[in-house]
Design a protein around this motif. Sequence first.
Motif, PDB file in Angstrom:
ATOM      1  N   LEU A  14       8.500  18.678  68.030  1.00  0.00           N
ATOM      2  CA  LEU A  14       7.066  18.910  68.039  1.00  0.00           C
ATOM      3  C   LEU A  14       6.722  20.270  68.642  1.00  0.00           C
ATOM      4  O   LEU A  14       5.885  21.006  68.107  1.00  0.00           O
ATOM      5  N   ALA A  15       7.351  20.616  69.742  1.00  0.00           N
ATOM      6  CA  ALA A  15       7.010  21.858  70.444  1.00  0.00           C
ATOM      7  C   ALA A  15       7.198  23.079  69.559  1.00  0.00           C
ATOM      8  O   ALA A  15       6.406  24.027  69.612  1.00  0.00           O
ATOM      9  N   ALA A  16       8.240  23.082  68.730  1.00  0.00           N
ATOM     10  CA  ALA A  16       8.482  24.221  67.842  1.00  0.00           C
ATOM     11  C   ALA A  16       7.323  24.407  66.867  1.00  0.00           C
ATOM     12  O   ALA A  16       6.934  25.539  66.543  1.00  0.00           O
ATOM     13  N   HIS A  17       6.747  23.310  66.391  1.00  0.00           N
ATOM     14  CA  HIS A  17       5.569  23.409  65.517  1.00  0.00           C
ATOM     15  C   HIS A  17       4.354  23.905  66.288  1.00  0.00           C
ATOM     16  O   HIS A  17       3.534  24.661  65.732  1.00  0.00           O
ATOM     17  N   CYS A  18       4.224  23.511  67.555  1.00  0.00           N
ATOM     18  CA  CYS A  18       3.147  24.048  68.392  1.00  0.00           C
ATOM     19  C   CYS A  18       3.296  25.564  68.528  1.00  0.00           C
ATOM     20  O   CYS A  18       2.316  26.317  68.391  1.00  0.00           O
ATOM     21  N   VAL A  19       4.515  26.013  68.787  1.00  0.00           N
ATOM     22  CA  VAL A  19       4.784  27.449  68.905  1.00  0.00           C
ATOM     23  C   VAL A  19       4.416  28.148  67.604  1.00  0.00           C
ATOM     24  O   VAL A  19       3.736  29.194  67.604  1.00  0.00           O
ATOM     25  N   GLN A  20       4.856  27.615  66.481  1.00  0.00           N
ATOM     26  CA  GLN A  20       4.589  28.244  65.189  1.00  0.00           C
ATOM     27  C   GLN A  20       3.089  28.392  64.935  1.00  0.00           C
ATOM     28  O   GLN A  20       2.615  29.475  64.540  1.00  0.00           O
TER      29      GLN A  20
END
Length: 355
Positions: A14-20
């Motif tokens: 999930l966090a990687a999508h938040c970063v993106q």
Amino acid sequence: MSELVLVTGATGYLAAHCVQQLLQQNYKVRGTVRSLGNESKLKPLRSLDKASELLELVEIDLGDTIEKWTRVVSGCDYILHVASPFPIVADDSVIQVAVRGTLVVMEAANKCYGVKKVVLTSSCAAINEGHADENKVFTEGDWTDIDSPKVRSYPKSKTLAEKAAWDFVKNMETGNKFSLTCLNPTLIVGPLITVDQGASVSIIKRFMSGAMPALPYLQMAFVDVRDVAKCHILAMKAKQSDGKRILVTQTPSLWFKDVAEILRKEFGQFNYPIPKYMCPYLFLWIYSFIDKESKEILDRVNRHIKFDNSQAQAMLGLEFRQIDESLIEMGHSLIDNEILPRRNGYEERNNNNQK
């Protein structure tokens, strides 16, 4: 000057999508990772559009000192605290990790006067476990009963961590009095940016790898990972979400047989061994003696999972994606990232993670 957002556990699913999505909106992002030495794990983040200009990665663990966390939080305008353990089979060690990790971030935010708001990733597991009526429609006003013998370690960890966050904010008398919003997503599915193999990946992998020989009478609520990331950013900026819990889920929930049918229509032609037959409770109970993951779900068999997602829609204006497409995209993503083997005749599908 663009605002700086701290995203904890930045290599997570999930966090990687938040970063993106933050980068796409021109926020500066400081992402925490356990190690800067694992370049293969960091490469997907560094390869994101605008990452070279706007993304900074820092090495820190949830078990590190408040002093170290204060240095990491310093200069940030917002915090998305996403990092938390989510094993399918958990023991009580996850409780201490989740609670301590949440409190150290809260304490650091309290010491750093630039932080306006913390958005905490909680879970529906902090809402709908341990109730006498397990089939009712659950809302943000419900809390998991951690004293129920049915409630296992993971729901306890999410419930206690979220309550610790609310108690901390309620009792702040000095320092930076930041706002808090807690998001309570259901099982997150959809395409991968990183190859983090948490519970979401493990469950869909079992559907497609042959590790699930038959389908339990199990229902779950799902939500697309991109919708959950979007919800974090909307909540971060929305003043009306201050002090609120928000259930983040698509409705209605799906039975495992529905999930299998969706995946089979797409991947059955490539001979992925997606289960077809239902598993009677007696067989599941016997199998649970040799399979820990089966044991974890025994208490959930034949439960109807119902959530009210109206607050996310009304407060944040969120329109949820259809889960059948999310599941299909996730299946392709598992294959394209070599988490599942590429079978004869399979052709790579180009998942568009940026929608």
